[in-house]
Design an enzyme around this catalytic site. Structure first.
Site, PDB file in Angstrom:
ATOM      1  N   HIS A 161       0.815  -1.224   0.000  1.00 50.17           N
ATOM      2  CA  HIS A 161       0.000   0.000   0.000  1.00 50.17           C
ATOM      3  C   HIS A 161       0.843   1.265   0.000  1.00 50.17           C
ATOM      4  CE1 HIS A 161      -4.052  -1.788   0.741  1.00 50.17           C
ATOM      5  NE2 HIS A 161      -3.275  -2.829   1.042  1.00 50.17           N
ATOM      6  N   ASP A 370       3.503   9.626  -0.696  1.00 51.18           N
ATOM      7  CA  ASP A 370       2.300   8.901  -0.270  1.00 51.18           C
ATOM      8  C   ASP A 370       1.996   7.844  -1.325  1.00 51.18           C
ATOM      9  OD1 ASP A 370       0.021   8.353   1.285  1.00 51.18           O
ATOM     10  OD2 ASP A 370      -0.478  10.473   1.487  1.00 51.18           O
TER      11      ASP A 370
HETATM   12  C1  GDG Z   1      -1.936   4.040   3.465  1.00 54.14           C
HETATM   13  C2  GDG Z   1      -0.967   4.723   2.499  1.00 54.14           C
HETATM   14  C3  GDG Z   1      -2.725   4.635   0.720  1.00 54.14           C
HETATM   15  C4  GDG Z   1      -8.463   9.560   8.558  1.00 54.14           C
HETATM   16  N1  GDG Z   1      -8.885  10.182   9.676  1.00 54.14           N
HETATM   17  C5  GDG Z   1     -10.115   9.681   9.924  1.00 54.14           C
HETATM   18  C6  GDG Z   1     -10.451   8.759   8.927  1.00 54.14           C
HETATM   19  N2  GDG Z   1      -9.416   8.695   8.111  1.00 54.14           N
HETATM   20  C7  GDG Z   1      -9.373   7.844   6.908  1.00 54.14           C
HETATM   21  C8  GDG Z   1      -9.431   8.655   5.645  1.00 54.14           C
HETATM   22  C9  GDG Z   1      -8.822   7.703   4.632  1.00 54.14           C
HETATM   23  C10 GDG Z   1      -7.828   6.921   5.492  1.00 54.14           C
HETATM   24  O1  GDG Z   1      -8.164   7.136   6.849  1.00 54.14           O
HETATM   25  C11 GDG Z   1      -6.408   7.418   5.291  1.00 54.14           C
HETATM   26  O2  GDG Z   1      -5.956   6.931   4.064  1.00 54.14           O
HETATM   27  P1  GDG Z   1      -4.792   7.641   3.254  1.00 54.14           P
HETATM   28  O3  GDG Z   1      -4.720   6.977   1.932  1.00 54.14           O
HETATM   29  O4  GDG Z   1      -5.081   9.089   3.156  1.00 54.14           O
HETATM   30  O5  GDG Z   1      -3.453   7.459   4.103  1.00 54.14           O
HETATM   31  P2  GDG Z   1      -2.752   6.268   5.002  1.00 54.14           P
HETATM   32  O6  GDG Z   1      -3.459   6.073   6.278  1.00 54.14           O
HETATM   33  O7  GDG Z   1      -1.334   6.698   5.134  1.00 54.14           O
HETATM   34  O8  GDG Z   1      -2.867   4.934   4.102  1.00 54.14           O
HETATM   35  C12 GDG Z   1      -1.737   5.536   1.469  1.00 54.14           C
HETATM   36  C13 GDG Z   1      -3.568   3.832   1.699  1.00 54.14           C
HETATM   37  O9  GDG Z   1      -2.765   3.139   2.655  1.00 54.14           O
HETATM   38  C14 GDG Z   1      -4.433   2.795   0.966  1.00 54.14           C
HETATM   39  O10 GDG Z   1      -3.685   1.941   0.178  1.00 54.14           O
HETATM   40  O11 GDG Z   1      -3.575   5.458  -0.056  1.00 54.14           O
HETATM   41  O12 GDG Z   1      -0.852   6.132   0.548  1.00 54.14           O
HETATM   42  O13 GDG Z   1      -0.053   5.562   3.203  1.00 54.14           O
HETATM   43  O14 GDG Z   1      -9.760   6.802   4.138  1.00 54.14           O
HETATM   44  O15 GDG Z   1     -10.760   9.001   5.369  1.00 54.14           O
HETATM   45  N3  GDG Z   1     -11.623   8.106   8.879  1.00 54.14           N
HETATM   46  C15 GDG Z   1     -12.523   8.366   9.864  1.00 54.14           C
HETATM   47  N4  GDG Z   1     -12.265   9.244  10.878  1.00 54.14           N
HETATM   48  C16 GDG Z   1     -11.080   9.926  10.938  1.00 54.14           C
HETATM   49  O16 GDG Z   1     -10.878  10.741  11.852  1.00 54.14           O
HETATM   50  N5  GDG Z   1     -13.732   7.747   9.847  1.00 54.14           N
END
Ligand code: GDG
Length: 461
Positions: A161, A370
């Site tokens: 990921h 990212d």
């Molecule tokens: C890794 C990779 C890749 C965040 N705060 C809350 C919340 N979130 C959710 C967001 C989003 C998820 O968490 C975060 O996903 P990201 O993709 O932005 O980043 P990482 O956590 O670093 O994820 C990344 C991912 O894996 C998938 O393959 O895209 O590059 O680093 O969905 O909405 N959700 C809720 N409350 C929060 O306070 N409900």
């Protein structure tokens, strides 16, 4: 037990919840991966192997959401060495372009090997003859090879990921060859971006000495391993319908009122992580006010920083730095009842996230590196009326698809200021043109399609 489809991930797709009467149960974890995989797993006698998140004693498998959940127990020391240590303080910074300095400790590596062995043994136990096993992410890179030795009959897929780094960076790792050999246990190794797949193939040739051709690695025993990109996405429809929900629409309105009805609301939502570029983005925003480009009456910045990895030292330090900066900016530039930055160190239900996305005119996503960044895609999904602007780092995987965003180099503060300002001043027609194009992209590429295209490629092998 024998499952035809087995997912192996660091965490189970459920969280333990304690009810008012003290009894404990399980609740499905939020997140796209879980909702994308559940339907396929339910249709295929699926089993999901993962850690419960606590310091556990051994626990028997149990049924939940129509699939079998197989808990893996980790001791407190293993959590410290395998999870907080090797996964989050060695691999995470190394794979993200050395945004922070990785720590290399031999005891952590030993724990990583031990825990990977345990996950692989569980998978070998529960997989039916000829089953498909899909291993997820950087915490489990040794599982494919261990599992292949235990169960040569299985089809094994692996998906990373996070980014896979260039050869010069990866080569710092004292255990680089072992990790590459671990991944080579899979039939198909999936990455977010073609660049990650190419880095992997190049490293295998250089460090392990196998023959390679394009996306294929030829092993001495004749087996072929493929490395390909499968960019992940979100449950687009779910976000769209949330954003149209009446309660969410009125909550978005209320959020703007609570902020004092500024003309423009900027928004950042991130796990509090040093890869996400929160500090630089807030500095850029504050300089725009300081330079007189707009005032605190015109624009505010809402930054949600979800608590993350709070026991890792570098995360504690970064949190302090960001919070000092927010205090300084609000102290220097704020007026009574008008702080330029509303900083929230908290996590929220998905409905509140959708309301925040709806309330924001300019979404600012500026990671230094990212794998994908799902927040950027969720924002676009929630803009059902084609309004709003996205400022997006070139170094997020999402930038390859969301070309109509205001793209920035997060290391270039002046460049970032210029693009934030361009998004701020953009006409409604310009914003709509860009948003419409981005919405088309994510409506066609959702997470269900991601999962099915990976599994199809693996089966076709
Ligand atoms: C890794 C990779 C890749 C965040 N705060 C809350 C919340 N979130 C959710 C967001 C989003 C998820 O968490 C975060 O996903 P990201 O993709 O932005 O980043 P990482 O956590 O670093 O994820 C990344 C991912 O894996 C998938 O393959 O895209 O590059 O680093 O969905 O909405 N959700 C809720 N409350 C929060 O306070 N409900």
């Amino acid at each position: 037990m024998s499952a035809d489809l087995v997912v192996v991930a660091n965490r189970l797709p459920v969280d333990r919840v304690v009810a008012d009467d003290g009894s404990t149960g399980w609740r499905r974890s939020p997140g796209g991966l879980v909702s994308a995989l559940l339907p396929v797993m339910q249709a295929n006698h699926g089993a999901w192997i993962g850690w419960t998140g606590g310091h556990d004693r051994e626990m028997d498998p149990f049924e939940e959401e129509g699939i079998t959940l197989v808990p893996v127990a980790l001791s407190a020391t293993e959590v410290e060495e395998y999870y907080e240590g090797f996964s989050n303080d060695t691999l995470w910074p190394l794979y993200h372009d050395l945004v922070a300095k990785p720590s290399f400790h031999r005891e952590w590596w030993e724990a990583y090997q031990r825990v990977n062995q345990r996950f692989a043994e569980k998978a070998a136990e529960v997989a039916a003859q000829g089953a498909t096993v899909w291993v997820q992410d950087y915490q489990l890179q040794l599982v494919p090879a261990i599992l292949r030795t235990l169960r040569p009959d299985l089809k094994i897929g692996f998906y990373l990921h996070i980014p896979f780094p260039p050869t010069e960076l990866f080569s710092q790792l004292p255990w680089r060859r072992e990790l590459l050999e671990g991944l080579l246990g899979a039939d198909l190794v999936g990455f977010q971006m073609p660049g990650g797949a190419a880095n992997f193939v190049r490293l295998v040739k250089q460090r392990v000495g196998h023959r390679t051709h394009r996306d294929r690695v030829q092993l001495p025993d004749g087996r072929i391993v493929r490395a390909q990109a499968f960019p992940i996405s979100i449950d687009t429809q779910r976000y769209e319908s949330l954003a149209r929900d009446e309660a969410v629409v009125s909550r978005a309105q209320e959020i703007r009122e609570q902020l004092g009805n500024p003309a423009t609301v900027f928004l950042g939502i991130d796990r509090l992580d040093y890869t996400k570029g929160i500090y630089a983005r807030l500095r850029a925003f504050s300089e725009l006010i300081h330079d007189g480009e707009f005032s605190v009456e015109d624009a505010v910045f809402v930054q949600v920083a979800t608590p993350s990895r709070e026991r890792v030292d570098q995360y504690r330090q970064m949190r302090d730095e960001i919070e000092r900066l927010v205090g300084r900016i609000n102290g220097d530039l704020g007026r009574l009842g008008r702080p330029p930055i509303s900083y929230l160190h908290s996590s929220y239900p998905i409905e509140e996230m959708a309301a925040l996305y709806r309330a924001a005119d300019v979404m600012v996503v500026t990671p230094f590196r990212d794998g994908m960044n799902l927040v950027a895609k969720e924002y676009v999904a929630c803009r059902t009326d084609n309004t709003g602007a996205l400022v997006l780092s070139e170094f997020a995987g999402a930038a390859a698809e969301l070309r109509q965003a205001y793209l920035v180099n997060p290391y270039d503060i002046n460049g970032m200021k210029a693009q934030m300002l361009a998004a701020y001043h953009a006409s409604a027609a310009e914003r709509t043109k860009r948003m419409r194009a981005m919405r088309r992209t994510i409506s066609q590429h959702d997470v269900a399609r991601w999962a099915s295209s990976f599994l199809r490629a693996l089966k076709a092998y």
